[in-house]
Enzyme design. Sequence first.
Site, short mmCIF file in Angstrom:
data_model
loop_
_atom_site.label_atom_id
_atom_site.label_comp_id
_atom_site.label_asym_id
_atom_site.label_seq_id
_atom_site.Cartn_x
_atom_site.Cartn_y
_atom_site.Cartn_z
N ARG A 104 0.95 -1.16 0.04
CA ARG A 104 0.12 -0.02 -0.26
C ARG A 104 0.98 1.11 0.02
O ARG A 104 1.55 1.51 0.68
CB ARG A 104 -0.88 -0.07 1.16
CG ARG A 104 -2.03 1.08 1.26
CD ARG A 104 -2.81 0.87 2.48
NE ARG A 104 -3.81 2.01 2.68
CZ ARG A 104 -5.08 2.03 2.29
NH1 ARG A 104 -5.48 0.84 1.43
NH2 ARG A 104 -5.86 2.91 2.63
N HIS A 131 -6.91 1.49 -7.10
CA HIS A 131 -7.08 0.78 -5.92
C HIS A 131 -8.08 -0.31 -6.25
O HIS A 131 -9.06 -0.60 -6.01
CB HIS A 131 -7.77 1.80 -5.14
CG HIS A 131 -7.93 1.11 -3.57
ND1 HIS A 131 -7.55 -0.16 -3.09
CD2 HIS A 131 -8.81 1.47 -2.43
CE1 HIS A 131 -7.79 -0.30 -1.93
NE2 HIS A 131 -8.37 0.83 -1.33
N GLN A 134 -10.10 -2.86 -3.82
CA GLN A 134 -11.65 -2.44 -3.58
C GLN A 134 -12.62 -2.41 -4.52
O GLN A 134 -13.55 -2.76 -4.18
CB GLN A 134 -11.18 -0.76 -3.34
CG GLN A 134 -12.78 0.09 -2.97
CD GLN A 134 -13.26 -0.50 -1.49
OE1 GLN A 134 -12.41 -0.44 -0.45
NE2 GLN A 134 -14.27 -0.98 -1.52
N ASP A 219 -16.11 8.96 -3.04
CA ASP A 219 -15.20 8.79 -1.97
C ASP A 219 -14.86 10.27 -1.25
O ASP A 219 -15.25 11.14 -1.73
CB ASP A 219 -13.65 8.21 -2.74
CG ASP A 219 -12.69 8.10 -2.00
OD1 ASP A 219 -12.70 7.98 -0.65
OD2 ASP A 219 -11.54 7.42 -2.50
N CYS A 259 -16.25 3.58 -0.44
CA CYS A 259 -15.08 2.72 0.04
C CYS A 259 -14.49 3.22 1.36
O CYS A 259 -13.63 2.08 1.94
CB CYS A 259 -13.81 2.75 -1.05
SG CYS A 259 -13.03 4.20 -1.07
N ARG A 287 -14.02 -6.90 1.32
CA ARG A 287 -12.83 -6.77 1.14
C ARG A 287 -12.14 -7.98 1.63
O ARG A 287 -11.26 -8.44 0.95
CB ARG A 287 -12.00 -5.70 1.82
CG ARG A 287 -12.46 -4.06 1.35
CD ARG A 287 -11.79 -3.83 0.03
NE ARG A 287 -10.34 -4.05 0.21
CZ ARG A 287 -9.65 -3.05 0.53
NH1 ARG A 287 -10.03 -1.81 1.07
NH2 ARG A 287 -8.30 -2.96 0.63
#
Length: 306
Positions: A104, A131, A134, A219, A259, A287
């Site tokens: 990450r 991402h 996700q 987001d 998310c 997830r």
Amino acid sequence: MSARHFLSLMDCTPEELVSVIRRGVELKDLRNRGVLFEPLKNRVLGMIFEKSSTRTRISFEAGMIQLGGQAIFLSPRDTQLGRGEPIGDAAIVMSSMLDAVMIRTFSHSTLTEFAANSRVPLINGLSDDLHPCQLLADMQTFLEHRGSIQGKTVAWIGDGNNMCNSYIEAAIQFDFQLRIACPEGYEPNPEFVASAGDRVTIVRDPKDAVRGAHLVSTDVWTSMGQEEETAKRLKLFAPFQVTRALLDLAADDVLFMHCLPAHRGEEISLDLLDDPRSVAWDQAENRLHAQKALLEFLVPPSYHHA
């Protein structure tokens, strides 16, 4: 290096992606029924975090343990990466001891450089560009609630950030129409937009984006690393808040996704996560299941006893 990496949704075929999210549904069912399933016994995942995390860390760590393996948490403070060890060198060493690595990070080039020097699968746990994990969870959530997303219309409201870029790749791979509503100057990366052809439309008015949409997603307005822009963004993005009234313009069976973490009162109205059309909690849980399916897909199963 023959390892299979997952840096982007484009690293898989559309068929593989669908099979991974369908497998996520199966693994979720196994866990809900308390069935022990440990195909990755004795396998070890290294997790490198340059950015803080809640869902990514918990889902990968719990997922590996549930699959019978282990996960090691590594922050730049704990490793030589934080003291300037070249990414390629770290990749050679780490991949000689681990069975898979998840990173990450900020710069997407960290991932591509690590992957080029890694003999084990590398998974993008988030970069400034993309991402993809996700999106696996999002697509699994849509599948569970509504069936195939193919041919449907999705609206992205807000910043053209890494999540938005991954939605563009999802539109290509899962074959849906994507309408993006963002302020001028905050569009997604033009290369991603160009690659999607006529599947992606950029509009300025959120109402135009959500009309008839089957899925609406947003987001936070300020991503990690942009904190100094917060005040400016709050003002500029104010008209892009997703509210119950905005969702009313979408299809009758619309789903709302976020998310997380969410800033209630900013990109969403205070009550939106409590709206029956919101599936953000399912999406967060998925997830775990989608990434377990991904790990099972990428990492060879355990050795047989000699």
